[in-house]
Design an enzyme around this catalytic site. Sequence first.
Site, PDB file in Angstrom:
ATOM      1  N   LYS A  88      -2.553   2.820   3.710  1.00 52.93           N
ATOM      2  CA  LYS A  88      -2.405   3.370   2.471  1.00 52.93           C
ATOM      3  C   LYS A  88      -4.431   2.525   2.559  1.00 52.93           C
ATOM      4  O   LYS A  88      -4.089   1.646   3.064  1.00 52.93           O
ATOM      5  CB  LYS A  88      -1.221   1.949   1.704  1.00 52.93           C
TER       6      LYS A  88
HETATM    7  C1  E4P Z   1       2.008   1.013  -4.673  1.00 50.51           C
HETATM    8  O1  E4P Z   1       2.601   1.558  -3.499  1.00 50.51           O
HETATM    9  C2  E4P Z   1       1.966  -0.286  -5.056  1.00 50.51           C
HETATM   10  O2  E4P Z   1       2.857  -0.650  -4.096  1.00 50.51           O
HETATM   11  C3  E4P Z   1       3.375  -0.916  -5.843  1.00 50.51           C
HETATM   12  O3  E4P Z   1       3.398   0.094  -6.942  1.00 50.51           O
HETATM   13  C4  E4P Z   1       2.227  -1.836  -7.409  1.00 50.51           C
HETATM   14  O4  E4P Z   1       3.244  -2.266  -8.213  1.00 50.51           O
HETATM   15  P1  E4P Z   1       3.060  -3.231  -9.079  1.00 50.51           P
HETATM   16  O5  E4P Z   1       2.441  -3.566 -10.333  1.00 50.51           O
HETATM   17  O6  E4P Z   1       5.249  -3.514  -9.339  1.00 50.51           O
HETATM   18  O7  E4P Z   1       2.950  -4.312  -7.763  1.00 50.51           O
END
Ligand code: E4P
Length: 222
Positions: A88
């Site tokens: 990522k």
């Molecule tokens: C995506 O891969 C992120 O980990 C995640 O969806 C972030 O979400 P949040 O806005 O609930 O922290």
Amino acid sequence: MEIFLDTGNIEEIQKAAEIGILDGVTTNPTLVAKEGISFEALIKKIARIVTKHNPRAIVNAEVISTDAKGMLKEASKLSKLHKNVVIKIPLIPEGIKAVAHLSKRKIRTNVTLCFSANQALLAAKAGATYISPFVGRLDDVGSRGLELVEEIRAIYDNYNYKTKLLVASIRSPDHVLKSALIGADVCTMPYKIFEKMFNHPLTDKGLEKFLDDWKAYQKKKR
Ligand code: E4P
């Protein structure tokens, strides 16, 4: 549509994986920091659990470097943890540079922190495996997160980009439903949203009635 869990919590991952329909897990530095074990150990553990139930299930591990060189170094370590690890990478110029390199080496990437369709276009051009638009965080600041998902779908379809549209920052089952209607490839969600997707009061009521009627029928037969 594929379903990923957005968590680093082993218990939640275990419960969801056992159901047999989990396609992967996304983590991020915030989620990892909540767990009491080392990052590498956590990623390995998650990979073991999800692949036991689905050999193709993936686990996302996020880099923390902000320069391409550092990201590539981290990516090479992380991708050795398990063959189903996806790297990522944040959507910044150095991140896109790293993604372009990794895609040439056939290392799978998920470009994260996407808040505009132009950003998603850049990620696809770099050969990202996944793009992660954050719908909930856009909604939080008064924008329409799902409109971004529609825009990305249209652009990727216009040019036949193979990058998978992974909807992230999901806050409700309705986000999942709307993403599926738009044609998202993946939704990643907290465990509590995954749980809520199963629920309908008429299912509970209907099941109760079926079981009661069955009991009465058994009694009558005796
Ligand atoms: C995506 O891969 C992120 O980990 C995640 O969806 C972030 O979400 P949040 O806005 O609930 O922290």
